[in-house]
Design an enzyme around this catalytic site. Structure first.
Site, PDB file in Angstrom:
ATOM      1  N   LEU A 174      23.716  80.384  26.973  1.00 44.60           N
ATOM      2  CA  LEU A 174      24.688  79.182  26.584  1.00 44.60           C
ATOM      3  C   LEU A 174      25.852  78.867  27.311  1.00 44.60           C
ATOM      4  O   LEU A 174      26.403  79.778  27.743  1.00 44.60           O
ATOM      5  CB  LEU A 174      25.249  79.777  24.928  1.00 44.60           C
ATOM      6  N   HIS A 175      25.824  77.757  27.899  1.00 46.67           N
ATOM      7  CA  HIS A 175      27.123  77.360  28.685  1.00 46.67           C
ATOM      8  C   HIS A 175      27.708  75.964  28.682  1.00 46.67           C
ATOM      9  O   HIS A 175      28.746  75.746  29.154  1.00 46.67           O
ATOM     10  CB  HIS A 175      26.680  77.644  30.366  1.00 46.67           C
ATOM     11  N   ARG A 176      26.884  75.007  28.104  1.00 44.61           N
ATOM     12  CA  ARG A 176      27.304  73.833  28.035  1.00 44.61           C
ATOM     13  C   ARG A 176      28.552  73.353  27.072  1.00 44.61           C
ATOM     14  O   ARG A 176      28.667  74.035  26.241  1.00 44.61           O
ATOM     15  CB  ARG A 176      26.006  72.714  27.685  1.00 44.61           C
TER      16      ARG A 176
END
Length: 362
Positions: free
Chosen positions: A206-208
């Site tokens: 998860l990074h956006r």
């Protein structure tokens, strides 16, 4: 022929691996500029070692910041390099701030720009990456598209005469890495504590911004992952860690086992050993597809629409709207029976990029 490659983030370094290898067998002069957009060694330096890429000729060390500050700092640092080098082509990759900064610096100096991975569209105007890729495509001289679908998008925007399908350089790297792993029968390395390689598990990232910057949405996503019926190896991007700390959210809970981002070969090995992938990453969606693992994508759209065929990839815009049972079933589903197709080329895109640059320059 002199080509300056401008990169800065993990996915671009993976692509650079294929391009640098293709240049290595030629007499062309390939200069690498690393903006330092990803400055964590786990997201940057390790890839130069892993893919045998020569160290960057220029490392700008820009680091993080707002989009405007980061892009402006890159422009200021890239300008004198391109002015001094005067390359035949400036090659930019993907859709990051490094991409648009490199393209703008080049076109302002009347240098030819080639955009690798051109024509991808999410049609989500809230994504910074969407603006970067559209603006880069419209100012570039040569559009190196990875798929026929990307070519159609470029044609719809009046850019067909600049575009050519060279295939996807990620396939080159992914397949070569997969074959090395399978031939060596290498053990898994770097998985979080609590993940057993011989038991079912999921790989997750998860990074956006749309998933991490809203505390309520991030909490919902982490709860959904924690409630899954199989262990989840969450390879935590620095952005995710920072936002979880900021919001007081615990990552290592329930089914989640937290680990660091993996070197590319270890990531491929982890996906091969897993039962599936949960992600908001564009690159990992496609890698899961190429490696034959089902993917659940935590976004409203994907640039890689080919992965959606036969439910190899399923979009989940809002996990909380599905209900716990539906979400658990979806995220831990078995691989589809239908085989994956080959929309991304034959694994020789790097060589095709060099060939097309030669031809278009002539």
């Amino acid at each position: 022929m002199k080509v300056v490659s401008i990169v800065g983030a993990r996915p671009q370094l993976v692509k650079l691996g294929a391009v640098a290898q293709a240049f290595a067998g030629t007499e062309h002069h390939h200069v690498v500029v690393h903006t330092g957009q990803h400055y964590d060694p786990e997201l940057s330096d390790v890839f130069f070692t892993e893919f045998g890429i020569p160290q960057p000729d220029f490392h700008l060390g820009i680091g993080s910041g707002s989009h405007g500050a980061q892009t402006g700092a890159m422009l200021a640092a890239i300008d004198p390099i391109l002015d001094a080098e005067q390359p035949d082509w400036v090659l930019v990759y993907g859709d990051t701030n490094s991409t648009i900064a490199g393209a703008l610096s080049a076109v302002k100096q009347h240098l030819k720009v080639a955009h690798l991975e051109a024509g991808l569209r999410s049609f989500n105007r809230r994504m910074p990456e969407e603006h970067n890729r559209v603006l880069t495509d419209h100012c570039a001289d040569l559009l190196l598209a990875p798929t026929d679908e990307a070519l159609r998008h470029l044609a719809n925007e009046g850019l067909a005469d600049r575009a050519v399908n060279v295939g996807d350089v990620m396939v080159d790297v992914c397949f070569a890495t997969r074959d090395r792993i399978l031939a060596a029968d290498r053990p898994l390395a770097g998985l979080p504590e609590g993940i057993a390689a011989d038991e079912p598990f999921l790989v997750a990232t998860l990074h956006r911004a749309e998933n991490t910057d809203d505390p309520e949405r991030l909490a919902t996503l982490l709860t959904a992952l924690a409630d899954l019926p199989v262990p989840v190896a969450l390879l935590a991007h620095p952005r995710l860690k920072a936002k979880a700390d900021q919001f007081g959210l615990k990552l290592d809970t329930g089914a989640i086992a937290v680990g660091a981002p993996l070197p590319y070969a270890d990531l491929v090995a982890a996906v091969l050993a897993s039962t599936g992938v949960v992600t908001d990453s564009g690159g990992l969606q496609k890698e899961a597809y190429l490696l034959g693992r089902p993917c659940t994508t935590l976004r409203t759209e994907t640039e890689w629409v080919e992965t959606l065929e036969d439910d190899w990839n399923v979009l989940v815009p809002d996990p909380s709207a599905l209900g716990p049972d539906a979400w658990r079933t979806l995220a831990s589903r078995p691989a589809p029976q239908a085989p994956t197709r080959t929309p991304y080329g034959n694994g020789r895109a790097g060589a095709e990029v060099v060939k097309v640059l030669e031809e278009r320059l002539a």
